[in-house]
Design an enzyme around this catalytic site. Structure first.
Site, PDB file in Angstrom:
ATOM      1  N   ARG A 147       0.851  -1.186   0.000  1.00 12.75           N
ATOM      2  CA  ARG A 147       0.000   0.000   0.000  1.00 12.75           C
ATOM      3  C   ARG A 147       0.885   1.233   0.000  1.00 12.75           C
ATOM      4  NH1 ARG A 147      -4.235   2.162   4.673  1.00 12.75           N
ATOM      5  NH2 ARG A 147      -2.390   3.202   5.456  1.00 12.75           N
ATOM      6  N   TYR A 159      -2.809  11.323   7.617  1.00 16.50           N
ATOM      7  CA  TYR A 159      -3.041  10.054   8.282  1.00 16.50           C
ATOM      8  C   TYR A 159      -2.466   8.912   7.438  1.00 16.50           C
ATOM      9  CZ  TYR A 159      -5.538   6.274  10.520  1.00 16.50           C
ATOM     10  OH  TYR A 159      -5.849   5.127  11.176  1.00 16.50           O
ATOM     11  N   ASP A 220      -5.192   3.925  -0.137  1.00 15.90           N
ATOM     12  CA  ASP A 220      -6.351   4.177   0.731  1.00 15.90           C
ATOM     13  C   ASP A 220      -6.680   5.664   0.706  1.00 15.90           C
ATOM     14  OD1 ASP A 220      -8.263   4.236   2.711  1.00 15.90           O
ATOM     15  OD2 ASP A 220      -7.087   3.115   4.179  1.00 15.90           O
ATOM     16  N   HIS A 222      -9.395   6.980   2.344  1.00 18.35           N
ATOM     17  CA  HIS A 222     -10.047   7.353   3.603  1.00 18.35           C
ATOM     18  C   HIS A 222     -11.299   8.203   3.471  1.00 18.35           C
ATOM     19  CE1 HIS A 222      -7.894   5.477   6.777  1.00 18.35           C
ATOM     20  NE2 HIS A 222      -6.789   5.621   6.085  1.00 18.35           N
ATOM     21  N   GLU A 246      -8.973   2.201  -2.197  1.00 20.07           N
ATOM     22  CA  GLU A 246      -9.809   1.894  -1.025  1.00 20.07           C
ATOM     23  C   GLU A 246     -10.559   3.126  -0.522  1.00 20.07           C
ATOM     24  OE1 GLU A 246      -7.438   0.336   2.153  1.00 20.07           O
ATOM     25  OE2 GLU A 246      -8.976   0.722   3.643  1.00 20.07           O
ATOM     26  N   GLU A 272     -14.271  -1.102   5.673  1.00 21.25           N
ATOM     27  CA  GLU A 272     -13.676  -1.330   6.994  1.00 21.25           C
ATOM     28  C   GLU A 272     -14.521  -0.743   8.116  1.00 21.25           C
ATOM     29  OE1 GLU A 272      -9.835   0.597   6.299  1.00 21.25           O
ATOM     30  OE2 GLU A 272     -10.390   2.133   7.734  1.00 21.25           O
ATOM     31  N   ARG A 293     -13.795  -5.001   2.661  1.00 19.73           N
ATOM     32  CA  ARG A 293     -12.711  -4.633   3.569  1.00 19.73           C
ATOM     33  C   ARG A 293     -12.971  -4.958   5.036  1.00 19.73           C
ATOM     34  NH1 ARG A 293      -8.290  -4.023   4.157  1.00 19.73           N
ATOM     35  NH2 ARG A 293      -7.942  -1.909   4.890  1.00 19.73           N
ATOM     36  N   GLU A 349      -4.736  -7.532   4.598  1.00 23.08           N
ATOM     37  CA  GLU A 349      -3.900  -6.427   5.095  1.00 23.08           C
ATOM     38  C   GLU A 349      -3.107  -6.936   6.299  1.00 23.08           C
ATOM     39  OE1 GLU A 349      -6.130  -3.100   6.616  1.00 23.08           O
ATOM     40  OE2 GLU A 349      -4.406  -1.759   6.508  1.00 23.08           O
ATOM     41  N   TRP A 412     -12.505  11.807   6.892  1.00 23.16           N
ATOM     42  CA  TRP A 412     -11.090  11.403   6.833  1.00 23.16           C
ATOM     43  C   TRP A 412     -11.010   9.912   6.627  1.00 23.16           C
ATOM     44  CZ3 TRP A 412      -8.615   7.889   9.853  1.00 23.16           C
ATOM     45  CH2 TRP A 412      -9.361   7.443  10.966  1.00 23.16           C
TER      46      TRP A 412
HETATM   47  C1  GCO Z   1      -6.558   0.729   6.972  1.00 23.35           C
HETATM   48  C2  GCO Z   1      -7.270   1.717   7.780  1.00 23.35           C
HETATM   49  C3  GCO Z   1      -6.765   2.045   9.124  1.00 23.35           C
HETATM   50  C4  GCO Z   1      -7.911   2.659   9.903  1.00 23.35           C
HETATM   51  C5  GCO Z   1      -7.830   2.374  11.346  1.00 23.35           C
HETATM   52  C6  GCO Z   1      -8.997   2.975  12.088  1.00 23.35           C
HETATM   53  O1  GCO Z   1      -6.836   0.679   5.792  1.00 23.35           O
HETATM   54  O2  GCO Z   1      -5.755   0.008   7.537  1.00 23.35           O
HETATM   55  O3  GCO Z   1      -7.847   2.734   7.063  1.00 23.35           O
HETATM   56  O4  GCO Z   1      -5.643   2.845   9.084  1.00 23.35           O
HETATM   57  O5  GCO Z   1      -8.006   4.006   9.694  1.00 23.35           O
HETATM   58  O6  GCO Z   1      -7.787   1.004  11.467  1.00 23.35           O
HETATM   59  O7  GCO Z   1      -9.147   2.378  13.303  1.00 23.35           O
HETATM   60 MG    MG Z   2      -8.444   1.836   5.215  1.00 25.47          MG
END
Ligand code: GCO
Ligand code: MG
Length: 412
Positions: A147, A159, A220, A222, A246, A272, A293, A349, A412
């Protein structure tokens, strides 16, 4: 095989983890992960105050029945707190069933569909040289898929990019083990979608140029874009052949993915922060995504995520289970057993846990040249050292959040 004891163990070795430990009257112990990053104590209270007493004396072998009982009897369905609590009970019961049978959980789920699970790691850097170093560091550890997260000129902190104060994993990779920063208040970051959209394609072009066409690359976003922005990004990344893009749009609007899908062939991964099959209903049926995810921990356990993934399989949608450091070693083990057994596994992951975490949770999984395997111990293959866990009391921690230049709070 009746449940005799239900304990909730909170520990914070490299970051906070919540674990449910069930013990049966014949002495079998099952572990379940209930960690909800940044809102951990809500699940602790849900389990301690509302679930633990319901479990005592119940037949530990009735996993499906327990799932339906906890989901339906509460009346209030779904949601991350409820589904993480149900997940913990479910995982612990699968762990117990495996130990009772003398088999690893993946055998109970139908046996292995493959020899190992291809896993991706997190490379990141504020600049291209930093990013390239991070990619090489992961390749040296055997990662075959990576990634890519990068800094954006003009933005202070982003982030997913390891800070200078980041810790290291047991294999020496630099990570923020707790991107949910410890402290009384969440950290504020800045964001500018147009600057991001201008910058990202050039980064992927440079990465492809440096590392060649074969390396599977992931990214990712977000949830930060509108559908039309996401469509534009997906299109601009097509020449660089991503494994997936993602969370391109905020996940709760499933219909938004229709517009993105009409405009790009870049594969999409999402989910996720989803908790049930209902969050996936439209996007799987309409084939608006390519990868699911969800983590076992946040989607009601092995029992429910298996149903989501079986539904996905009918539409050629594959798994891409969440595996950041906030999924505990118990949750990761559950993901590996499920991933090994299903036919429609895509990728796992794998953000390695820290040294202290591995002293609290003893694990049986193996890592071999880019592939994970849960191991062959009966159950999930994880034990919790309670004395070691006791050394690390809970510390308040929050995920960061974004504001735009004019002060508006952003996704985010
Ligand atoms: C990922 C995620 C993490 C999340 C985190 C939140 O793809 O691994 O986006 O970075 O943001 O797990 O608790
Ligand atoms: Mg993620």
């Amino acid at each position: 095989m009746r449940i005799d004891k239900a304990e909730v163990i909170v520990t914070s070795p490299d970051r906070n983890f919540v674990t449910l430990r069930l013990t049966t009257d014949d002495g079998l112990v099952g572990l379940g992960d209930a960690t909800l990053n940044g809102r951990e104590l809500a699940v602790v209270a849900y389990l301690k105050e509302h679930v633990a007493a319901l479990l005592i004396g119940k037949d530990a072998s009735r996993i499906e029945d327990m799932w339906q009982f906890l989901y339906r009897s509460a009346y209030w369905r779904r949601g991350p707190v409820t589904m993480a609590a149900i997940a913990a009970v479910d995982m612990a019961l699968w762990d117990i069933k495996g130990k009772a049978a003398g088999m690893p959980v993946y055998q109970l789920l139908g046996g292995a569909s493959r020899d190992g699970l291809m896993a991706y790691g997190h490379a990141s850097g504020k600049t291209l040289p930093e990013l390239f170093d991070s990619v090489r560091e992961h390749q040296a550890l055997g990662f075959k898929s990576i990634r890519i997260q990068t800094g954006v000129p003009g933005l202070r902190a982003i982030y997913g990019i390891a800070s200078n104060t980041a810790g290291t994993s047991h294999q020496g990779v630099r990570y923020d083990h707790e991107p949910a920063q410890r402290g009384a208040l969440p950290m504020q970051e800045d964001w500018d979608t147009r600057a991001y959209l201008r910058h990202i394609p050039g980064v992927f072009e440079a990465v492809r140029h440096e590392f060649g066409p074969e390396l599977p690359l992931l990214h990712d976003a977000h949830h930060r874009m509108t559908p039309i922005q996401a469509a534009k990004l997906g299109k601009s990344l097509e020449p660089f052949d991503l494994f997936w893009l993602e969370d391109c749009t905020p996940a709760e609007n499933q219909e938004a993915l229709r517009l993105v899908r009409q405009h790009t062939t870049t594969p999409l991964a999402i989910g996720e922060i989803f908790n049930t099959v209902w969050d996936y209903h439209t996007i799987i049926r309409e084939q608006l995504i390519d990868y699911v995810r969800s983590a076992v921990t946040h989607t009601g356990g092995i029992t429910h995520l298996k149903k989501v993934l079986d539904y996905a399989a009918i539409y050629q949608v594959k798994s891409g289970m969440h595996g950041p450091t906030d999924v505990s070693p118990v949750g990761m083990a559950a993901a590996m057993h499920l991933g090994l057994s299903i036919h429609n596994f895509g990728i796992q992951e794998y953000m390695q846990h820290g040294v202290k975490t591995n002293q609290v949770f003893h694990q049986s999984f193996t890592w071999n040249e880019g592939y994970l395997h849960p191991g062959d111990q009966p159950g999930l293959g994880v034990t919790l050292d309670v004395d070691e866990a006791g050394k690390y009391p809970y510390e308040q921690a929050y995920l960061p959040f974004n504001r735009l230049a004019d002060g508006t709070v952003h996704d985010w």
